[in-house]
Design a protein around this motif. Structure first.
Motif, PDB file in Angstrom:
ATOM      1  N   SER A  35      37.547 -54.196  73.698  1.00  4.28           N
ATOM      2  CA  SER A  35      37.269 -55.587  74.079  1.00  4.28           C
ATOM      3  C   SER A  35      38.197 -55.980  75.230  1.00  4.28           C
ATOM      4  O   SER A  35      39.282 -55.400  75.387  1.00  4.28           O
ATOM      5  N   ALA A  36      37.751 -56.957  76.003  1.00  4.89           N
ATOM      6  CA  ALA A  36      38.580 -57.414  77.129  1.00  4.89           C
ATOM      7  C   ALA A  36      39.919 -57.935  76.613  1.00  4.89           C
ATOM      8  O   ALA A  36      40.965 -57.735  77.243  1.00  4.89           O
ATOM      9  N   GLU A  37      39.903 -58.556  75.422  1.00  6.92           N
ATOM     10  CA  GLU A  37      41.145 -59.098  74.840  1.00  6.92           C
ATOM     11  C   GLU A  37      42.130 -57.966  74.552  1.00  6.92           C
ATOM     12  O   GLU A  37      43.311 -58.049  74.877  1.00  6.92           O
ATOM     13  N   SER A  38      41.617 -56.877  73.945  1.00  4.16           N
ATOM     14  CA  SER A  38      42.520 -55.751  73.666  1.00  4.16           C
ATOM     15  C   SER A  38      43.042 -55.157  74.958  1.00  4.16           C
ATOM     16  O   SER A  38      44.223 -54.833  75.075  1.00  4.16           O
ATOM     17  N   ALA A  39      42.135 -55.009  75.926  1.00  6.99           N
ATOM     18  CA  ALA A  39      42.540 -54.424  77.211  1.00  6.99           C
ATOM     19  C   ALA A  39      43.648 -55.251  77.846  1.00  6.99           C
ATOM     20  O   ALA A  39      44.598 -54.703  78.421  1.00  6.99           O
ATOM     21  N   ASP A  40      43.534 -56.552  77.700  1.00  9.08           N
ATOM     22  CA  ASP A  40      44.507 -57.466  78.291  1.00  9.08           C
ATOM     23  C   ASP A  40      45.911 -57.249  77.712  1.00  9.08           C
ATOM     24  O   ASP A  40      46.915 -57.516  78.364  1.00  9.08           O
ATOM     25  N   HIS A  41      45.948 -56.726  76.463  1.00  4.74           N
ATOM     26  CA  HIS A  41      47.258 -56.459  75.855  1.00  4.74           C
ATOM     27  C   HIS A  41      47.786 -55.071  76.212  1.00  4.74           C
ATOM     28  O   HIS A  41      48.938 -54.763  75.961  1.00  4.74           O
ATOM     29  N   MET A  42      46.897 -54.247  76.770  1.00  2.27           N
ATOM     30  CA  MET A  42      47.320 -52.869  77.026  1.00  2.27           C
ATOM     31  C   MET A  42      48.050 -52.703  78.349  1.00  2.27           C
ATOM     32  O   MET A  42      49.049 -52.002  78.431  1.00  2.27           O
ATOM     33  N   GLU A  70      48.743 -54.637  82.572  1.00  2.00           N
ATOM     34  CA  GLU A  70      48.979 -55.920  83.226  1.00  2.00           C
ATOM     35  C   GLU A  70      47.808 -56.272  84.152  1.00  2.00           C
ATOM     36  O   GLU A  70      47.077 -55.398  84.605  1.00  2.00           O
ATOM     37  N   ASN A  71      47.678 -57.544  84.438  1.00  2.00           N
ATOM     38  CA  ASN A  71      46.726 -58.044  85.455  1.00  2.00           C
ATOM     39  C   ASN A  71      45.288 -57.599  85.193  1.00  2.00           C
ATOM     40  O   ASN A  71      44.531 -57.313  86.126  1.00  2.00           O
ATOM     41  N   VAL A  72      44.919 -57.488  83.914  1.00  4.88           N
ATOM     42  CA  VAL A  72      43.573 -56.993  83.561  1.00  4.88           C
ATOM     43  C   VAL A  72      42.497 -57.949  84.072  1.00  4.88           C
ATOM     44  O   VAL A  72      42.627 -59.165  83.977  1.00  4.88           O
ATOM     45  N   ILE A  73      41.448 -57.361  84.653  1.00  8.67           N
ATOM     46  CA  ILE A  73      40.302 -58.190  85.040  1.00  8.67           C
ATOM     47  C   ILE A  73      39.004 -57.632  84.465  1.00  8.67           C
ATOM     48  O   ILE A  73      37.936 -58.215  84.610  1.00  8.67           O
ATOM     49  N   GLY A  74      39.062 -56.474  83.845  1.00  9.95           N
ATOM     50  CA  GLY A  74      37.821 -55.898  83.300  1.00  9.95           C
ATOM     51  C   GLY A  74      38.045 -54.507  82.765  1.00  9.95           C
ATOM     52  O   GLY A  74      39.154 -54.145  82.394  1.00  9.95           O
TER      53      GLY A  74
END
Ligand code: MEV
Length: 428
Positions: free
Chosen positions: A41-48, A50-54
């Motif tokens: 999920s984008a939320e999990s990716a955001d925690h993995m 920095e600066n996640v956009i997709g």
């Protein structure tokens, strides 16, 4: 029990393949969901990071026919390159006639490095560290109670004197750490940092770097296979088995003696290794670094594998390389697609995973050498590559196969030709 032989898999639709896979692996179709949705999920990716956009997706294909240490295993490959999954699956099929792949691993020992500079008397400091070895190991052992509970922890300590460096001599302490089912970077780095003050007190020097080594030569995975010479003609009926076998051995001899060839030869091994490392959420840069450093350990870069014949004339392949992979922690734990990969393979320990990966590397190496030593890789590769070129030119649906087949028949697999063919098809 998993059955890794699924006939006609290639010709099925995606949905049919999923159903067959779930069936062959004794799993519910739900367990494959992380691969149909992309998994993260984008939320999990955001925690993995920095600066996640997709997200960035890769195809996930299944390596078939693998038997490792007598057990059938379905192997997930995350890779963008055509021919890799098909090549490995075909070689795994040939290897079955010789009992499949036989693989082993060393203990999961990682090395942490502690650089000590500004030491006045190197020999004195070196021996003093050994005198304090027990207390240093005890301190390092405490840093990860979970790891300790599962039988891991600090195992040994070695002191190296590095001479001839641009800043003059210094000491390097190697902390040998059993990381069990983890990749181990965090535990080892933490332990190295923790020991720094004690080491400074013992040596009167200054601790500089404290970091894991990716040359994980205490954590080795090994695989072996025997291919009956009669199997080597399968798919290549125009060649004698002995010709294919000797061709593979001569191709290996090239890599064994020439670093320019060895780099490409080992890249072929890594095609398989990395695909499974990525599918399981492991750090493929660490595996790559370890593999190539290990290939150069004699001072000259060479092949990671060997190919020879046995007393009965069968082809025997071996592969030996560092394999720092984990099944707990890191992306393997948080990425649902990585968890699905571990589940599909039915591995319970990091060592079992390493044994499968090194077997896949050996299969991949054989696929490349077998093609190179006979008809060359372009024929098989081009028909698969042609589909990618057709898609890049704008083909979709059944047009993909039509454009691809025409390019292969014409022996011109280029985007400009694909565009022309596509235009012609749309007009008519
Ligand atoms: C291509 O991705 C890999 C090969 O070049 C490996 C080899 O040459 O052994 C085919």
């Amino acid at each position: 029990m998993t059955n890794s032989r699924i006939s006609g898999f290639y010709n099925l639709t995606l949905d049919e393949r999923r159903a067959k896979l779930a069936d062959a692996a004794n799993q519910t179709p739900d367990s494959l969901l992380p691969w149909t949705t992309g998994g993260l999920s984008a939320e999990s990716a955001d925690h993995m990071i920095e600066n996640v956009i997709g997200m960035y997706a890769l195809p996930l294909g299944i390596g078939l026919n693998f038997m490792v240490n007598g057990r059938d295993v379905l192997v997930p490959f995350a890779i963008e390159e055509p021919s890799v999954v098909a090549g490995a699956s075909f070689m795994a099929k040939l290897a079955r006639a010789g009992g499949g792949y036989f693989a082993t691993t060393s203990e999961p020992l990682m090395i942490g490095q502690i650089q000590v500079i500004n030491v006045v008397n190197m020999n004195e400091a070196r021996l003093k560290i050994y005198e304090h070895k027990a207390e240093l190991l005890a301190a390092a052992d405490e840093i990860d109670p979970i790891l300790k509970k599962f039988g891991g922890g600090a195992r040994d300590l070695e002191v190296r004197l590095i001479e001839g460096s641009p800043i003059g001599p210094f000491l390097v302490i190697h902390l040998i750490y059993d990381v069990r089912d983890a990749m181990g970077a965090n535990a080892v780095n933490t332990a190295c940092e923790k020991l720094a003050p004690q080491i400074e007190a013992i040596t009167n020097g200054k601790v500089h770097l404290r970091i894991l080594s990716n040359l994980a030569d205490r954590r080795i995975a090994r695989a072996r296979c025997t291919i009956p010479v009669s199997e080597l003609t399968m798919g290549f009926e125009q060649f004698k088995g002995e010709t294919v076998r000797d061709g593979i051995i001569a191709a290996w001899a090239f890599a064994a003696t020439d670093p320019y060839r060895a780099a490409t030869h080992n890249k072929g091994i890594m095609n398989g290794v990395d695909a499974v490392v990525i599918a399981t959420g492991n750090d493929w840069r660490a595996i790559e670094a370890g593999a190539h450093a290990y290939a150069a350990r004699s001072g000259r870069y060479t092949s990671l594998s060997t190919w020879n014949k046995d007393k009965d004339g069968n082809l025997v392949g071996t592969l030996e390389m560092p394999m720092a992979v984990g099944i707990v922690g890191g992306a393997t734990k948080v990425h649902p697609a990585a968890q699905a990969a571990v589940k599909l393979m039915g591995v319970k320990t990091a060592n079992e995973l390493a044994e499968i990966i090194v077997s896949v590397g050996l299969a991949q190496n054989m696929a490349a050498l077998r093609a190179l030593a006979t008809e060359g890789i372009q024929r098989g590769h081009m028909s698969l590559h042609a589909r990618q070129v057709a898609i890049a030119a704008g083909a979709s649906g059944e047009m993909i196969e039509k454009v691809a087949s025409q390019m292969v028949a014409e022996k011109v697999v280029r985007i400009d030709r694909a565009e022309e063919i596509l235009k012609g098809m749309k007009v008519s």
